[in-house]
Motif scaffolding. Structure first.
Motif, mmCIF file in Angstrom:
data_model
loop_
_atom_site.group_PDB
_atom_site.id
_atom_site.type_symbol
_atom_site.label_atom_id
_atom_site.label_comp_id
_atom_site.label_asym_id
_atom_site.label_seq_id
_atom_site.Cartn_x
_atom_site.Cartn_y
_atom_site.Cartn_z
ATOM 1 N N PRO A 1 67.081 -2.025 30.211
ATOM 2 C CA PRO A 1 67.259 -1.621 28.903
ATOM 3 C C PRO A 1 65.936 -1.302 27.845
ATOM 4 O O PRO A 1 65.834 -0.286 27.150
ATOM 5 C CB PRO A 1 68.291 -2.496 28.030
ATOM 6 C CG PRO A 1 68.955 -3.148 29.249
ATOM 7 C CD PRO A 1 68.130 -3.167 30.230
ATOM 8 N N ALA A 2 64.976 -2.351 28.211
ATOM 9 C CA ALA A 2 63.626 -2.313 27.546
ATOM 10 C C ALA A 2 62.883 -0.885 27.822
ATOM 11 O O ALA A 2 61.894 -0.489 27.402
ATOM 12 C CB ALA A 2 63.032 -3.551 27.799
ATOM 13 N N SER A 3 63.416 -0.415 29.063
ATOM 14 C CA SER A 3 62.416 0.764 29.390
ATOM 15 C C SER A 3 63.030 1.800 28.386
ATOM 16 O O SER A 3 62.002 3.040 28.651
ATOM 17 C CB SER A 3 62.945 1.418 30.832
ATOM 18 O OG SER A 3 62.909 0.179 31.973
ATOM 19 N N PHE A 4 63.795 1.941 27.745
ATOM 20 C CA PHE A 4 64.192 2.990 26.765
ATOM 21 C C PHE A 4 64.175 2.492 25.331
ATOM 22 O O PHE A 4 64.389 1.294 25.002
ATOM 23 C CB PHE A 4 65.630 3.418 26.972
ATOM 24 C CG PHE A 4 65.556 3.941 28.552
ATOM 25 C CD1 PHE A 4 65.553 5.129 28.642
ATOM 26 C CD2 PHE A 4 66.072 3.019 29.386
ATOM 27 C CE1 PHE A 4 65.440 5.781 30.265
ATOM 28 C CE2 PHE A 4 66.099 3.600 30.655
ATOM 29 C CZ PHE A 4 65.845 4.716 31.166
ATOM 30 N N ASP A 5 63.592 3.385 24.427
ATOM 31 C CA ASP A 5 63.491 3.019 23.044
ATOM 32 C C ASP A 5 64.925 3.258 22.337
ATOM 33 O O ASP A 5 65.522 2.678 21.376
ATOM 34 C CB ASP A 5 62.783 4.191 22.393
ATOM 35 C CG ASP A 5 61.269 4.197 22.859
ATOM 36 O OD1 ASP A 5 60.773 2.996 22.746
ATOM 37 O OD2 ASP A 5 61.004 5.224 23.418
ATOM 38 N N LEU A 6 65.880 3.994 23.216
ATOM 39 C CA LEU A 6 67.203 4.207 22.755
ATOM 40 C C LEU A 6 68.095 4.585 24.086
ATOM 41 O O LEU A 6 67.700 5.536 24.720
ATOM 42 C CB LEU A 6 67.188 5.582 21.776
ATOM 43 C CG LEU A 6 68.738 5.900 21.338
ATOM 44 C CD1 LEU A 6 69.506 4.728 20.576
ATOM 45 C CD2 LEU A 6 68.698 7.219 20.642
ATOM 46 N N ILE A 7 69.176 3.802 24.106
ATOM 47 C CA ILE A 7 70.348 4.360 25.049
ATOM 48 C C ILE A 7 71.339 4.831 24.008
ATOM 49 O O ILE A 7 72.064 4.184 23.250
ATOM 50 C CB ILE A 7 70.593 3.111 25.822
ATOM 51 C CG1 ILE A 7 69.741 2.701 26.588
ATOM 52 C CG2 ILE A 7 71.945 3.572 26.634
ATOM 53 C CD1 ILE A 7 70.091 1.521 27.812
#
Lengths: 340, 340
Positions: free
Chosen positions: A228-234
């Motif tokens: 999840p930390a690979s994204f600024d927003l899911i």
């Protein structure tokens, strides 16, 4: 030019989101994202005689505007991918026919925006086309009278119900040139599988779609070696408050904590405190206009750099519902990334 | 691995049609191609309680059979592309959900078979997937009650009407290995553009779709540097007698004579003299089962070597019809070729 990683489609030369347009109705214009949309129309009929024609007009307007922003004539667009919620997807047909662009008709219910971006990006990255237009729409009044009750009945809406967004989002994808710094491109996508958890309440779509969203998010993260930390927003498409909670719960049980990066487009577009939308928003236009109007802007400004759009859809019809079938959920993932 | 020639998608490593299955109803089994189909079921309900569930069962059966013939478990199929005529494409959803295969929902009305093969072949040739399943269906009784009249009314059918095929066709496309001698592959495809000639008669679909077929055939031949003689057969999907004649007339005016190689799946499946189908057959299943049951067999036997399937669709709904909208036609081309 195309490749596969697990179940994901990976785009080596990521197609660029050259332009996007969002057209919405009055209520959406009054919401917290109202200032983000290109066109807010006070008239629910958009100048037409019926709501169905109004929805076609929404698509015509958003598609025309997206092409205008991209400085493209319809003859310069190689393919359009479009669909909507209405029987036989007529808003897409009648909204877009006048442009005369080769037409891939989709049906993915409210996941259509993500489905179109995924398939469109795949075709462009592979070299079959240079420019694609992805369009979808929904309209509160066409959806209510088709899926639930004639509006004139004034039926009460239960607290699990979601408010169908009146609007249309259109996106021009371009594979002509490699992405430049600051441009937004599509790096990968996952086509989701249908998930049937036995939900039969057409006023609780969020619960029906949430398990599919969990399935696709987990699959995407696993296949792409992401966290999840690979994204600024899911951002899921339109799960609303109930579905949003279910996704957090279900993924939490598997040890996947999304808290800081997870939001739902169905919770962004309206103010649930003041706008009487019950559990939140839904409809093909929900994720489409939130992406076109709001998220892309945040990506362009560098406030967000990597967004995982998880377009969610409830595959059902009034007939299947009346015949006692459950509501099948589906979720498609699209990785939107700002070119460093 | 993908490339573009004019508006056509060209497949350098053509996906192979590894297996196909056709399931039909009683009337189709009594027609001239009755012996070609894998399953002929005398029961219009296919053991279900409603026609809609029967149509879902048709898809489940044909998809299962196609995978069985290809010796593939559902987990070995990377993606399914499916759609049908029914509101929100529920026969596709409920027919295929149990297989749990990543799902691209299509809406192309009766052009769905060709649309699925075109997009599926494009994804495979590009390397996004190794195996794809393309499925579609139609059912006389679901279509009549949805698009025209409740069957119990016993409404008279005008001579321009076409009989919706009850059936489902499923195809397994495989990109794992290059095509071997005698195998059937997909060499190229064209996504057609919607064409609106102002036809408003829902009992004259052939006339509405014929101009789109002409447009796509001309575009395909021009882009691929082909002539009608490049094919042993150019087969439109379901134009019936009227649309067939219109295509010959319109193309003839442009100096393109198709006589010896042109036929229409809607004229092949029933005997118009004895089976009371008026202008011929229609429905998503029409071209799908004629291809799966009949044409692929002729290709495998070398009776045919090159077939251009021109899947035709009428994009309309009962609502659009009642609101005075015309019927928009579309046609997608798929070049099927026997590997020498």
């Amino acid at each position: 030019m195309g490749s596969r990683k697990g179940k994901c489609m990976v785009f080596e030369r990521p197609p660029v989101l050259r332009a996007a347009a969002s057209v919405v109705g009055k209520k959406e214009g009054e919401g917290p994202l109202g200032h983000c949309f290109d066109v807010v129309n006070e008239d629910a009929y958009f100048g037409e005689k019926t709501w169905e024609k109004a929805e076609a007009s929404l698509q015509r307007t958003s598609a025309g505007l997206a092409m205008q922003k991209a400085e493209l004539a319809p003859t310069q667009v190689d393919v359009v991918l479009a669909g909507d919620l209405i029987n036989q997807c007529t808003p897409s047909t009648f909204g877009l026919v006048e442009f005369g662009i080769p037409f891939i008709g989709l049906f993915g219910a409210c996941s259509t925006c993500a489905e179109g971006l995924a398939v469109g990006a795949a075709l462009l990255n592979a070299g079959y086309a240079k420019t694609a237009l992805c369009v979808t729409s929904s309209h509160f009044s066409t959806a209510e009278r088709q899926f639930r009750m004639p509006l004139a009945y004034g039926a009460q809406r239960p607290p699990t119900a979601q408010w169908t967004v009146t609007g249309s989002g259109a996106f021009v994808l371009d594979a002509g040139m490699p992405a430049k710094s600051g441009e937004i491109c599509i790096r990968a996508a996952l086509v989701g599988k249908p998930v049937d958890m036995g939900i039969v309440d057409a006023n609780n779509m969020g619960a029906a779609m949430a398990p599919a969203a969990c399935d696709s998010i987990q699959q995407f993260l696993q296949d792409m070696d992401c966290t999840p930390a690979s994204f600024d927003l899911i951002a899921t498409g339109d799960l609303g408050a109930l579905g949003y909670g279910i996704v957090k719960d279900l993924l939490g049980r598997d040890g996947l904590v999304l808290d800081n990066v997870y939001d739902d487009c169905g919770l962004m577009i309206f103010d649930r405190e003041t706008q009487e939308v019950e559990a939140g928003a839904s409809g093909c236009a929900c994720s489409a206009v939130v992406l076109a109007g709001h998220l892309l802007q945040q990506l362009r400004e560098g406030i967000l750099n990597n967004v995982l759009l998880v377009g969610t859809g409830a595959l059902m019809s009034p007939t299947s519902f009346q015949q006692g079938e459950s509501i099948v959920g589906i979720a498609h993932c699209v990785w939107l990334s700002r070119q460093p």
